[in-house]
Every structure is written in structure tokens, then in C-alpha cells.
Design a protein around this motif. Structure first.
Motif, mmCIF file in Angstrom:
data_model
loop_
_atom_site.group_PDB
_atom_site.id
_atom_site.type_symbol
_atom_site.label_atom_id
_atom_site.label_comp_id
_atom_site.label_asym_id
_atom_site.label_seq_id
_atom_site.Cartn_x
_atom_site.Cartn_y
_atom_site.Cartn_z
ATOM 1 N N ARG A 219 0.810 -1.177 0.026
ATOM 2 C CA ARG A 219 -0.159 -0.058 0.040
ATOM 3 C C ARG A 219 0.779 1.094 -0.115
ATOM 4 O O ARG A 219 0.534 2.080 -0.743
ATOM 5 C CB ARG A 219 -1.006 -0.072 1.497
ATOM 6 N N LEU B 120 2.316 2.793 -3.441
ATOM 7 C CA LEU B 120 1.531 3.918 -4.139
ATOM 8 C C LEU B 120 1.808 5.019 -3.370
ATOM 9 O O LEU B 120 1.854 6.272 -4.094
ATOM 10 C CB LEU B 120 0.126 3.626 -4.370
ATOM 11 N N ALA C 208 5.209 6.389 -4.453
ATOM 12 C CA ALA C 208 5.181 6.879 -5.837
ATOM 13 C C ALA C 208 4.380 8.182 -6.019
ATOM 14 O O ALA C 208 4.695 9.210 -6.762
ATOM 15 C CB ALA C 208 4.361 5.854 -6.713
ATOM 16 N N ALA C 209 3.230 8.426 -5.036
ATOM 17 C CA ALA C 209 2.272 9.823 -5.160
ATOM 18 C C ALA C 209 3.613 10.785 -5.130
ATOM 19 O O ALA C 209 3.108 12.170 -5.326
ATOM 20 C CB ALA C 209 1.443 9.773 -4.352
ATOM 21 N N THR D 106 6.534 11.210 -6.060
ATOM 22 C CA THR D 106 7.151 11.500 -7.180
ATOM 23 C C THR D 106 6.777 12.727 -8.048
ATOM 24 O O THR D 106 5.370 12.889 -7.871
ATOM 25 C CB THR D 106 7.383 10.333 -7.993
ATOM 26 N N PRO D 107 7.228 13.381 -9.006
ATOM 27 C CA PRO D 107 6.732 14.299 -9.670
ATOM 28 C C PRO D 107 5.426 13.961 -10.460
ATOM 29 O O PRO D 107 5.480 12.890 -10.944
ATOM 30 C CB PRO D 107 7.823 14.629 -10.749
ATOM 31 N N ARG D 108 4.285 14.552 -10.258
ATOM 32 C CA ARG D 108 3.055 14.282 -10.736
ATOM 33 C C ARG D 108 2.893 15.096 -12.310
ATOM 34 O O ARG D 108 3.263 15.949 -12.608
ATOM 35 C CB ARG D 108 2.096 14.609 -9.787
ATOM 36 N N GLY E 289 12.033 5.802 -4.262
ATOM 37 C CA GLY E 289 11.611 5.630 -5.480
ATOM 38 C C GLY E 289 12.067 4.524 -6.342
ATOM 39 O O GLY E 289 11.495 3.763 -7.114
ATOM 40 N N THR F 131 9.829 1.650 -5.263
ATOM 41 C CA THR F 131 8.601 1.952 -6.058
ATOM 42 C C THR F 131 8.678 1.279 -7.561
ATOM 43 O O THR F 131 7.729 0.540 -8.028
ATOM 44 C CB THR F 131 8.298 3.222 -5.990
ATOM 45 N N ALA F 132 9.743 1.814 -8.175
ATOM 46 C CA ALA F 132 9.667 1.468 -9.538
ATOM 47 C C ALA F 132 10.064 -0.037 -9.871
ATOM 48 O O ALA F 132 9.533 -0.694 -10.556
ATOM 49 C CB ALA F 132 11.028 2.068 -10.163
ATOM 50 N N ILE G 250 6.668 -1.753 -9.153
ATOM 51 C CA ILE G 250 5.920 -1.622 -10.388
ATOM 52 C C ILE G 250 6.312 -2.403 -11.532
ATOM 53 O O ILE G 250 5.616 -3.083 -12.255
ATOM 54 C CB ILE G 250 5.976 -0.153 -10.807
ATOM 55 N N VAL H 67 -0.014 -3.877 -7.000
ATOM 56 C CA VAL H 67 0.845 -3.214 -5.733
ATOM 57 C C VAL H 67 -0.034 -2.797 -4.778
ATOM 58 O O VAL H 67 0.441 -2.270 -3.899
ATOM 59 C CB VAL H 67 1.583 -2.009 -6.451
ATOM 60 N N ASP I 174 -5.510 9.062 -8.921
ATOM 61 C CA ASP I 174 -4.220 9.156 -8.230
ATOM 62 C C ASP I 174 -3.323 8.042 -8.083
ATOM 63 O O ASP I 174 -2.066 8.116 -8.495
ATOM 64 C CB ASP I 174 -4.272 9.584 -6.598
ATOM 65 N N ALA I 175 -3.664 6.822 -8.072
ATOM 66 C CA ALA I 175 -2.945 5.632 -8.107
ATOM 67 C C ALA I 175 -2.469 5.349 -9.596
ATOM 68 O O ALA I 175 -1.160 5.106 -9.657
ATOM 69 C CB ALA I 175 -3.933 4.303 -7.786
ATOM 70 N N ILE J 66 -1.973 7.561 -11.753
ATOM 71 C CA ILE J 66 -0.772 8.694 -11.779
ATOM 72 C C ILE J 66 0.571 8.303 -11.220
ATOM 73 O O ILE J 66 1.529 8.479 -11.651
ATOM 74 C CB ILE J 66 -1.329 10.278 -11.228
ATOM 75 N N ALA J 67 0.328 7.751 -10.057
ATOM 76 C CA ALA J 67 1.410 7.401 -9.365
ATOM 77 C C ALA J 67 2.451 6.314 -10.227
ATOM 78 O O ALA J 67 3.556 6.492 -10.256
ATOM 79 C CB ALA J 67 1.181 6.781 -7.999
ATOM 80 N N VAL J 68 1.570 5.353 -10.744
ATOM 81 C CA VAL J 68 2.322 4.232 -11.660
ATOM 82 C C VAL J 68 2.986 4.942 -12.674
ATOM 83 O O VAL J 68 3.873 4.592 -13.004
ATOM 84 C CB VAL J 68 1.150 3.416 -11.696
ATOM 85 N N SER K 95 3.554 7.866 -13.471
ATOM 86 C CA SER K 95 4.619 9.030 -13.140
ATOM 87 C C SER K 95 6.201 8.075 -12.891
ATOM 88 O O SER K 95 7.270 8.524 -13.372
ATOM 89 C CB SER K 95 4.173 9.626 -12.032
ATOM 90 N N SER K 96 6.118 7.024 -12.061
ATOM 91 C CA SER K 96 7.039 6.186 -11.755
ATOM 92 C C SER K 96 7.774 5.577 -12.839
ATOM 93 O O SER K 96 9.025 5.487 -13.385
ATOM 94 C CB SER K 96 6.784 5.062 -10.843
ATOM 95 N N LEU K 97 6.927 4.988 -13.883
ATOM 96 C CA LEU K 97 7.211 4.286 -14.965
ATOM 97 C C LEU K 97 7.854 5.342 -16.030
ATOM 98 O O LEU K 97 8.926 5.204 -16.758
ATOM 99 C CB LEU K 97 6.214 3.611 -15.745
ATOM 100 N N LEU L 24 9.532 7.854 -15.237
ATOM 101 C CA LEU L 24 11.058 8.345 -14.737
ATOM 102 C C LEU L 24 12.132 7.435 -15.313
ATOM 103 O O LEU L 24 13.291 7.571 -15.175
ATOM 104 C CB LEU L 24 10.945 8.556 -13.412
ATOM 105 N N GLU L 25 11.614 6.149 -15.733
ATOM 106 C CA GLU L 25 12.782 5.257 -15.877
ATOM 107 C C GLU L 25 13.264 5.365 -17.301
ATOM 108 O O GLU L 25 12.709 6.026 -18.256
ATOM 109 C CB GLU L 25 12.098 3.773 -16.116
#
Lengths: 207, 151
Positions: free
Chosen positions: A4, A7, A10-11, A13-15, A144, A147-148, A151, A205, B41-42, B44-46, B48-50, B52-53
Motif C-alpha cells: 500500500r 503507491l 510513488a505519489a 514523485t513528480p506528478r 523511488g 517503487t519502480a 511496479i 501493488v 491518483d493511483a 498517476i503514481a504508476v 509517473s514512476s514508469l 521516470l525510468e
């Protein structure tokens, strides 16, 4: 780190602003080239002509291979296998379709064959450079990376077409049209696959 | 709009694929629906993280390595093919010598030797011997080519 909180991390990180900001990563570009001549020369064994084709299609082929393997080293090996198979089989190419269509189909089949033999082993790009193991949280960067990694691990559990669509879009930065051409499906199917893949990763996740 | 926005709508919203009207409708629903806002939001989080790779990039060195592999494959095939052709040439030459009985003692000796080596001391026709050896000389390179492809 429980799933939990992944996420939640991850929130931080830059949105992306979903309303005003579009994807601005470079998509694959194709240089102007007389492809028919190059293919004909390559069919007669001209390695330089084949090298031109490789330079042109190396990026999209590597993209779909990376989207399948989730590992950059494995992706390059697989992409090289695709081009070697193309070199061996080039004489069978009769020009009934575009060379790219034929090559992309070859790549898809190789990705399918590989996925049947080997499960995807997600390994993030920076892990190849000998980063320290992810242990206790010591800096925001670790959060980060965890998280990556989580994912990517979730993406590895997706079916191959969904995984490819997701990575091609969100990591490799391809447009819907480019993904549709690589996967040889309509754009609507690409949209559905990406949506289903993202939802699948979120569900994984969040468990 | 139905009770909640679909995953597809949320995904298209993130990618900027919705029309202006649809985008406004989805955004308005998200602002008023906590479950959909949480799903948004969930996602967006996923995403955004991807994003950045770093993307996998085809380097010029990869093309050079590929060409190297192509050329090594060619060299790998050349040696066995050349050896097989040399053997085939030698066999055919010997076969001709055997067939052409023009007072060559070696040919007669070879024939006699083959005859004694054959099971039951059956006489061995020189033309049959040449045919068998010729077949081997043809099959050999083909097998070599096939085995190379399997590598």
C-alpha cells in the motif's frame, strides 16, 4: 515496505498534470531512406545496406524487446537475435508487405518464443550499473527505486501484449500509433491494453 | 456519465487522448467522486514512476556488434564448407581413377582392397563406390549448413 505504501511513495514523485501536459519523450523517428533499394541490396548479401536497415529499425525493435523482457541486456540480445533472423530470412521477403511490417512480425514472434521459454525478469536500467542492493530506506532515492522495482515486478506478471503496450507507452515513450504498428493491432486495442495494464499494475501493488 | 469513470477513460485522460468535452466531464467527476479520485491518483503514481525510468536506447555500438556476429557466422560456415568441398574433389578424382581402368595399378589395387573389405567379399563396383562417396560429399556440407543455423 508494504504494498500500500508503494503507491503512497510513488505519489511523492513528480506528478503529471493529466489535463495540460502531454507525453514529451522522444518517439521513434525514421530517417529518410530509399528502403526498397536497401532491402534489395541486403537480400543480395550487402552488409552495409543491412546495417542501414538496422540503424533505422534498431530503436523500435529494441523497444518492443525491452517491453517484453524488462531487462536491458536481455532486450539487446533478443533484438540482435531478431536482426540475425532477419538477415538469414531476408531472401524469403518478397515485398508483399512493407519491410517494417515483416520485421515487426519477426520481432513479435521472437518475443513470444522467448516469453514461452523464459519468464520476464524485471531489472531496472540503473541496476545494471552495480547499484547497492535495496535494503533499508536511507534516502528518498531508495523509496523511488523500491517503487519502480515493485511496479516493474507487477508489470512482469501481466500478459505479454499488455506488458508490451504499457512499457512501450510509459517507458519507451511511443505514441499510440507507433505501438499499434509494432503490435499490429488497431489503436483502440492499444488504448484498451494500456488501460488494462495500468489497472492491473495498480491492483497488484495495492494488494 | 455512468456512476464511475472507467479505467480506459482515466488512462486516456492521463495520456491527453480525450476530447475537450470528455476531459472536462471526467475531471469534474473525479473532483466529486472520492473513489474515482483515488483510482486516478493511483494511476498517476504508476505512470509517473514508469516515465521516470530511462528508456532502452539502441546505440551505434549495438549495430557494430551485430555486424561482427554476422561476419563471424560467415567465417564459421566457410571452413567446414571448404573442407567438405576439398574432400569431395579428392573423392571424385579418386573415383575417376578407379573407373578409368587404363593400366593404373593403384586403381586396381584400390578396387581389390575395397572388394576384400566389403562384407562377404562381394565385389564392389567402382561406380557404386563413387556414387556413395559423392553422396556423402554433398550431404556433408548441407548438414554443416543446417547445424550452423541451429546454433
Amino acid at each position: 515496505m508494504n504494498r500500500r505504501s508503494i503507491l503512497e511513495a510513488a505519489a511523492g514523485t513528480p506528478r503529471l498534470d493529466p489535463v495540460t501536459r502531454r507525453l514529451d519523450q522522444p518517439t521513434t523517428r525514421r530517417a529518410t531512406l530509399d528502403e526498397t533499394v536497401a532491402v534489395a541490396k541486403a537480400q543480395r548479401g550487402d552488409e552495409q545496406a543491412f546495417a542501414e536497415l538496422v540503424a533505422r529499425y534498431g530503436q523500435p525493435i529494441l523497444s518492443i524487446c525491452y517491453a517484453s523482457t524488462l531487462d536491458a541486456a536481455d532486450a539487446e540480445d533478443l533484438a540482435q537475435d531478431v536482426f540475425l533472423a532477419a538477415w538469414r530470412g531476408l531472401r524469403r521477403f518478397r515485398g508483399d508487405s512493407a519491410f517494417s511490417t515483416w520485421l515487426f512480425a519477426l520481432a513479435r514472434n521472437r518475443c513470444i518464443d522467448r516469453s514461452r521459454r523464459v519468464a520476464a525478469r524485471p531489472r531496472l536500467m540503473y541496476e545494471r550499473e552495480g547499484d547497492r542492493e535495496l535494503g533499508t530506506l536511507t534516502s528518498p532515492d531508495d523509496s523511488g527505486r523500491r517503487t519502480a522495482a515493485a511496479i516493474f515486478a507487477a508489470a512482469a506478471k501481466l500478459s505479454l501484449p499488455l506488458r508490451q503496450a504499457l512499457l512501450l507507452r510509459d517507458v519507451q515513450g511511443l505514441s499510440y500509433e507507433e505501438i499499434a504498428e509494432l503490435q499490429a493491432v488497431p489503436i483502440g486495442t492499444v488504448r484498451s491494453r494500456i488501460a488494462a495494464a495500468r489497472a492491473g499494475v495498480v491492483a497488484e501493488v495495492s494488494e | 456519465m455512468s456512476e464511475h469513470v472507467s479505467d480506459s477513460q482515466l488512462s486516456m485522460l492521463i495520456d491527453g487522448e480525450l476530447s475537450v468535452a470528455a476531459r472536462a466531464a471526467v475531471a469534474a467527476h473525479i473532483h466529486s467522486c472520492p473513489p474515482c479520485a483515488e483510482r486516478h491518483d493511483a494511476l498517476i503514481a504508476v505512470v509517473s514512476s514508469l516515465r521516470l525510468e530511462p528508456a532502452a536506447q539502441w546505440q551505434a555500438g549495438a549495430t557494430a556488434r551485430l555486424l561482427g556476429r554476422l561476419r563471424r557466422r560467415g567465417h564459421d560456415l566457410a571452413l567446414p564448407i571448404a573442407a567438405a568441398l576439398a574432400i569431395a574433389a579428392a573423392v571424385l578424382s579418386t573415383g575417376h581413377l578407379v573407373v578409368i581402368r587404363a593400366g593404373f595399378t593403384l586403381a586396381h589395387t584400390a578396387l581389390d582392397t575395397l572388394a576384400t573389405l566389403a562384407p562377404g567379399h562381394l565385389s564392389v563396383q567402382p561406380s557404386a563406390t563413387v556414387a556413395v562417396l559423392f553422396a556423402v560429399a554433398i550431404v556433408g556440407p548441407l548438414l554443416s549448413l543446417r547445424l550452423s543455423k541451429w546454433r
